[in-house]
Design an enzyme around this catalytic site. Structure first.
Site, PDB file in Angstrom:
ATOM      1  CG  HIS A 182      -7.992  -8.251   5.471  1.00 16.26           C
ATOM      2  ND1 HIS A 182      -8.159  -7.453   4.367  1.00 16.26           N
ATOM      3  CD2 HIS A 182      -6.644  -8.365   5.626  1.00 16.26           C
ATOM      4  CE1 HIS A 182      -6.992  -7.126   3.871  1.00 16.26           C
ATOM      5  NE2 HIS A 182      -6.054  -7.657   4.611  1.00 16.26           N
ATOM      6  CG  ASN A 235      -4.983 -10.882  -6.624  1.00 18.63           C
ATOM      7  OD1 ASN A 235      -5.384 -10.993  -7.773  1.00 18.63           O
ATOM      8  ND2 ASN A 235      -4.569  -9.743  -6.103  1.00 18.63           N
ATOM      9  CB  CYS A 286       5.408 -12.026   5.496  1.00 17.10           C
ATOM     10  SG  CYS A 286       4.527 -11.150   6.804  1.00 17.10           S
ATOM     11  CB  CYS A 313      -1.208 -13.346   2.577  1.00 16.64           C
ATOM     12  SG  CYS A 313       0.258 -12.535   1.893  1.00 16.64           S
ATOM     13  CB  CYS A 358      -2.431 -13.191   6.531  1.00 21.14           C
ATOM     14  SG  CYS A 358      -1.826 -11.901   7.633  1.00 21.14           S
ATOM     15  CB  SER A 404      -0.047  -1.660   3.887  1.00 24.24           C
ATOM     16  OG  SER A 404      -1.021  -2.634   4.200  1.00 24.24           O
ATOM     17  CD  GLU A 425       7.143 -11.436  -8.063  1.00 25.54           C
ATOM     18  OE1 GLU A 425       6.058 -11.177  -7.516  1.00 25.54           O
ATOM     19  OE2 GLU A 425       7.331 -12.457  -8.737  1.00 25.54           O
ATOM     20  CB  CYS A 449       3.490  -2.216  -5.063  1.00 28.62           C
ATOM     21  SG  CYS A 449       3.065  -3.376  -3.770  1.00 28.62           S
ATOM     22  CB  CYS A 481       1.594  -6.036  -4.910  1.00 25.26           C
ATOM     23  SG  CYS A 481       1.309  -4.296  -4.887  1.00 25.26           S
TER      24      CYS A 481
HETATM   25  N1  SAH Z   1       2.104  -7.043   5.505  1.00 23.32           N
HETATM   26  C1  SAH Z   1       1.458  -5.824   5.243  1.00 23.32           C
HETATM   27  C2  SAH Z   1       1.780  -5.241   3.887  1.00 23.32           C
HETATM   28  C3  SAH Z   1       1.901  -6.188   2.742  1.00 23.32           C
HETATM   29  S1  SAH Z   1       0.436  -7.044   2.266  1.00 23.32           S
HETATM   30  C4  SAH Z   1      -0.035  -5.969   5.422  1.00 23.32           C
HETATM   31  O1  SAH Z   1      -0.491  -7.092   5.583  1.00 23.32           O
HETATM   32  O2  SAH Z   1      -0.711  -4.940   5.429  1.00 23.32           O
HETATM   33  C5  SAH Z   1      -0.408  -5.794   1.301  1.00 23.32           C
HETATM   34  C6  SAH Z   1      -1.898  -5.991   1.186  1.00 23.32           C
HETATM   35  O3  SAH Z   1      -2.216  -7.065   0.300  1.00 23.32           O
HETATM   36  C7  SAH Z   1      -2.566  -6.295   2.505  1.00 23.32           C
HETATM   37  O4  SAH Z   1      -3.756  -5.556   2.689  1.00 23.32           O
HETATM   38  C8  SAH Z   1      -2.873  -7.759   2.343  1.00 23.32           C
HETATM   39  O5  SAH Z   1      -3.879  -8.142   3.207  1.00 23.32           O
HETATM   40  C9  SAH Z   1      -3.244  -7.832   0.883  1.00 23.32           C
HETATM   41  N2  SAH Z   1      -3.219  -9.203   0.350  1.00 23.32           N
HETATM   42  C10 SAH Z   1      -2.412 -10.216   0.695  1.00 23.32           C
HETATM   43  N3  SAH Z   1      -2.709 -11.325  -0.006  1.00 23.32           N
HETATM   44  C11 SAH Z   1      -3.722 -11.007  -0.821  1.00 23.32           C
HETATM   45  C12 SAH Z   1      -4.490 -11.730  -1.797  1.00 23.32           C
HETATM   46  N4  SAH Z   1      -4.205 -13.000  -2.077  1.00 23.32           N
HETATM   47  N5  SAH Z   1      -5.458 -11.071  -2.450  1.00 23.32           N
HETATM   48  C13 SAH Z   1      -5.717  -9.768  -2.197  1.00 23.32           C
HETATM   49  N6  SAH Z   1      -5.041  -9.041  -1.302  1.00 23.32           N
HETATM   50  C14 SAH Z   1      -4.064  -9.650  -0.603  1.00 23.32           C
HETATM   51 FE1  SF4 Z   2       2.475 -10.849   5.859  1.00 24.91          FE
HETATM   52 FE2  SF4 Z   2       0.829  -8.888   5.041  1.00 24.91          FE
HETATM   53 FE3  SF4 Z   2       0.822 -11.305   3.854  1.00 24.91          FE
HETATM   54 FE4  SF4 Z   2      -0.140 -11.044   6.329  1.00 24.91          FE
HETATM   55  S1  SF4 Z   2      -0.958 -10.069   4.456  1.00 24.91           S
HETATM   56  S2  SF4 Z   2       1.247 -12.684   5.599  1.00 24.91           S
HETATM   57  S3  SF4 Z   2       1.238  -9.510   7.179  1.00 24.91           S
HETATM   58  S4  SF4 Z   2       2.504  -9.857   3.846  1.00 24.91           S
END
Ligand code: SAH
Ligand code: SF4
Length: 404
Positions: free
Chosen positions: A267, A342, A145, A152, A149, A243, A125, A138, A385
């Site tokens: 975070h 989110n 991934c 996520c 996390c 990022s 996406e 984005c 995103c």
């Molecule tokens: N993997 C990289 C880039 C992609 S994630 C990283 O982690 O930085 C992009 C951003 O979206 C990151 O800051 C991540 O922590 C945030 N993110 C992921 N899941 C999320 C969610 N459910 N709600 C809000 N932000 C989220």
């Molecule tokens: Fe991967 Fe970024 Fe999601 Fe963490 S926040 S699982 S590094 S996409």
């Protein structure tokens, strides 16, 4: 344990195994190889690469016959062996706030899922967020991934592979196609273009889609070279932000190789909590991560690092956390982005209440940081995103106060 970086398929080369591979998204070196493969003489290759580059990236042409300064014979030869095909746009969704989300299907590649003997092209996406003074795309760096996390959704996806540099660049090509936004085209009249002389519909790129960009640094860095090339797609490097969840040893290299802006998914301000939210923290704890940030090439007050902080109810959102955040970042040219969480089906977390986010933001703001709160854009189309940037007017005004 998260899978190791080395476990995943590295799909670095363009899909030249395909019958007629697409040249769209190739680097200059890949274009040169493609020309040499069809016996374009060595002495002509540089000049021909320059021509192809201009037609593909400046004009966005989809047909070799449009390349008028290329001889008819070579145009035919190119068409016999290659295409200018884009990945397929499976769906487009447009939010009431103008955010657009495209589901893009890549051609099948090594490492993709095989269903009933057929390799399925990876789907990713890509989200476009128009604002009054910019348009942000984005993009993803991987399919899925490996990092898991806990907050996520992407981390829960099973299949993971690196996107090639070609596939990364193609995300911008698709967006420019959809928005009529190639520099060599007449500007579109469909109202997507942000106001301002010379501003394109897509003026900014953030690597905040799927994947950990620093686990795919070679391809991300090649892609950045194509995106920022002044003879083609012409994105300013200062408007490209990568990022990372904190792959500390590779952070300085990202800067020296690409000159991109850096965002860190922080975070949490304590290692015990960050270990849970971002498991990579066990390998590279907060102190190591911040040290790597201090070593980011080109860092200055005009080129700050963005620290992303997702607001999780009762988890990381106390005033003590906010004060510790300010203390930790002392001495680092920084911006702080508070991201409302989110939710997704099955998650254990909730988004902090708005009053708590405001309280957190107040503390950060009083310490002299811009602290825009990014509320999700395109919520109605689930375009969730990381780059979700639409603060309340009050917070927007604050951010500007500090930035100006
Ligand atoms: N993997 C990289 C880039 C992609 S994630 C990283 O982690 O930085 C992009 C951003 O979206 C990151 O800051 C991540 O922590 C945030 N993110 C992921 N899941 C999320 C969610 N459910 N709600 C809000 N932000 C989220
Ligand atoms: Fe991967 Fe970024 Fe999601 Fe963490 S926040 S699982 S590094 S996409």
């Amino acid at each position: 344990m998260p899978a190791l970086q080395e476990d995943i398929t590295d799909h670095a080369a363009p899909a030249f195994a395909a019958a007629r591979p697409s040249l769209v998204g190739c680097t200059r070196t890949q274009l040169a190889d493609a020309l040499l493969a069809i016996e374009v003489p060595d002495r002509d290759v540089r000049m021909r690469v320059g021509q192809l580059w201009h037609w593909i990236y400046f004009h966005g042409v989809r047909d070799f016959d449009r390349m008028l300064n290329v001889s008819k014979v070579l145009r035919q030869k190119l068409a016999d062996h290659y295409t200018l095909t884009r990945p397929e746009v499976v769906t487009e969704q447009v939010s009431s706030d103008g955010t657009r989300k495209w589901l893009i299907r890549m051609p099948p590649a090594p490492g993709d899922q095989i269903v009933g003997g057929k390799t399925m092209g990876a789907e990713i996406e890509c989200v476009y967020i128009p604002e009054s003074d910019r348009g942000t795309l984005c993009v993803s760096s991987q399919v899925g991934c490996t990092l898991n996390c806990s907050f996520c959704h992407t981390g829960t996806q099973k299949l993971v592979r690196n996107l090639s540099s070609q596939e990364i660049v193609q995300q911008l090509i698709v967006a420019r196609d959809q928005l009529g936004d190639f520099p060599g085209l007449t500007p579109p009249t469909n109202g997507f273009i942000p106001s301002g002389e010379g501003v394109r519909a897509v003026s900014n790129i953030v690597f905040m889609g799927m994947g950990e960009p620093l686990y795919n640094l070679d391809n991300v860095s090649d892609a950045l070279g194509v995106l920022a090339d002044g003879d083609g797609l012409s994105l300013s490097k200062r408007r490209i932000t990568v990022s990372t969840s904190g792959v500390a040893p590779d952070i300085p290299e990202l800067g020296s190789r690409t000159g991109a802006m850096l965002a860190i998914s922080l975070h949490a301000v304590r290692d015990d909590l960050r270990d849970k939210l971002v498991p990579l923290n066990k390998k590279y704890p907060i102190a190591d991560l911040l040290q790597a940030c201090r070593n980011y090439p080109g860092l200055s007050n005009a080129r700050r690092i963005t620290f992303e902080y997702v607001m999780l109810k009762g988890v990381n959102d106390s005033p003590t956390d906010a004060r510790e955040l300010v203390r930790l970042l002392k001495g680092i040219p920084a911006k702080i982005n508070l991201i409302p969480f989110n939710p997704w089906p099955g998650t254990q977390y909730e988004c902090s209440d708005w009053s708590i986010i405001e309280q957190f933001s107040d503390i950060v703001f009083s310490a002299g940081y811009a602290s825009p709160v990014r509320t999700p854009r395109g919520r109605d189309i689930l375009a969730a995103c990381g780059q979700l940037k639409s603060e309340t007017e009050k917070l927007r005004a604050r951010a500007r106060l500090v930035e100006d």
